[in-house]
Design an enzyme around this catalytic site. Sequence first.
Site, PDB file in Angstrom:
ATOM      1  NE  ARG A  15       0.191 -11.878   0.586  1.00  0.00           N
ATOM      2  CZ  ARG A  15       0.966 -10.835  -0.132  1.00  0.00           C
ATOM      3  NH1 ARG A  15       2.105 -10.332  -0.509  1.00  0.00           N
ATOM      4  NH2 ARG A  15      -0.585  -9.621  -0.519  1.00  0.00           N
ATOM      5  CG  ASP A  16       1.302  -8.007   2.367  1.00  0.00           C
ATOM      6  OD1 ASP A  16       2.512  -7.722   2.596  1.00  0.00           O
ATOM      7  OD2 ASP A  16       0.240  -6.524   2.618  1.00  0.00           O
ATOM      8  CG  HIS A 208      -4.484  -4.008   0.268  1.00  0.00           C
ATOM      9  ND1 HIS A 208      -4.553  -5.523   0.960  1.00  0.00           N
ATOM     10  CD2 HIS A 208      -2.885  -3.276   0.933  1.00  0.00           C
ATOM     11  CE1 HIS A 208      -2.593  -5.759   1.498  1.00  0.00           C
ATOM     12  NE2 HIS A 208      -2.211  -4.297   1.182  1.00  0.00           N
ATOM     13  CG  HIS A 210       0.278  -0.330   3.841  1.00  0.00           C
ATOM     14  ND1 HIS A 210       1.295  -1.655   3.333  1.00  0.00           N
ATOM     15  CD2 HIS A 210      -0.307  -1.523   2.819  1.00  0.00           C
ATOM     16  CE1 HIS A 210       1.599  -2.622   2.777  1.00  0.00           C
ATOM     17  NE2 HIS A 210       0.493  -2.946   2.932  1.00  0.00           N
ATOM     18  CB  CYS A 241       6.250   1.180   4.375  1.00  0.00           C
ATOM     19  SG  CYS A 241       5.647   1.687   2.227  1.00  0.00           S
ATOM     20  CG  ASN A 250      -0.412  -4.970   5.611  1.00  0.00           C
ATOM     21  OD1 ASN A 250      -0.716  -4.816   4.940  1.00  0.00           O
ATOM     22  ND2 ASN A 250       0.885  -5.874   5.491  1.00  0.00           N
TER      23      ASN A 250
END
Length: 303
Positions: A15-16, A208, A210, A241, A250
């Site tokens: 997804r991300d 979470h 980055h 990003c 990520n």
Amino acid sequence: MSFPSTVRLFEMSARDGLQNEPGDFIATPIKIELIERLADAGLTHIEAASFVSPKWVPQMADAHDVLSGIQRRPGVTFAALTPNLKGLEGAIAAKADEVAVFSAASEAFTQKNINCSIAESLERFIPVIETARQNGIRVRGYVSTVMGCPYQGEVSPSAVAKVAQQLIEMGCYEVSLGDTIGVGTPLKAKRMLEAVTQHVPIDKLAAHFHDTYGQAVANLYAVLEEGIQVIDASVAGLGGCPYAKGASGNVATEDVLYLLEGLGIETGIDLQKLINTGFWITQQLKRNNGSKVALAKGACHGL
């Protein structure tokens, strides 16, 4: 404080990782195969799709087909991002195991992204969370910009704590704390978590982080020391990003897993299978692998 004995990795790549991928639409069978390879490697929580408007996120236009096409297996949770009731209805129809809603700790970020205040964004999620729970579906919450915002700069730990507490009180079983632009450092991560855990138990929190500034693994080490037991990551570091051109987004799941294995923390995940999956998907996308561990170890033949 000692490290946890086990950590649950929450895989974000499907997804991300894929939602902002530029260029051609990623074929549905590729997304399904990615998710099934991740499950085969031992990942038990995978965010598989996002039920948002295809106008805004065209790569997620096939969310229903992806979730419907996955071969379900016991012990594996397939989740979906659902920003509103329409999205939730789509996730329910596609038999998502759990759903997620998202807000931010920065007023400027929330105004820029969804044109409302933090309070208004949370208000919108009340019917989503209530309907999900009525349907027996767990809801996860995300808080963005927990260690910095591209618009307002610094974000106070108390602001993060307030939003996380509200999401838990609204019915989320877990809140993921997102360093959206990757500006955090270990001490900042510890101080942020310290503020949040005054209001939310640590076993209801996830990290979470980055890797935009190359600090994600160090930051994760810092919060593991404080007792964090859930980490969001994305195979091959998929997901750029949007606020730092050319920067990584990520943290790579392979890099996190290598850290955890070095600390003697159990995950139940096969690192080599994960590395092979990262090389396979980056070949499909014709992009470089963002995992340092994968590049160091290399793929086994027969991806």
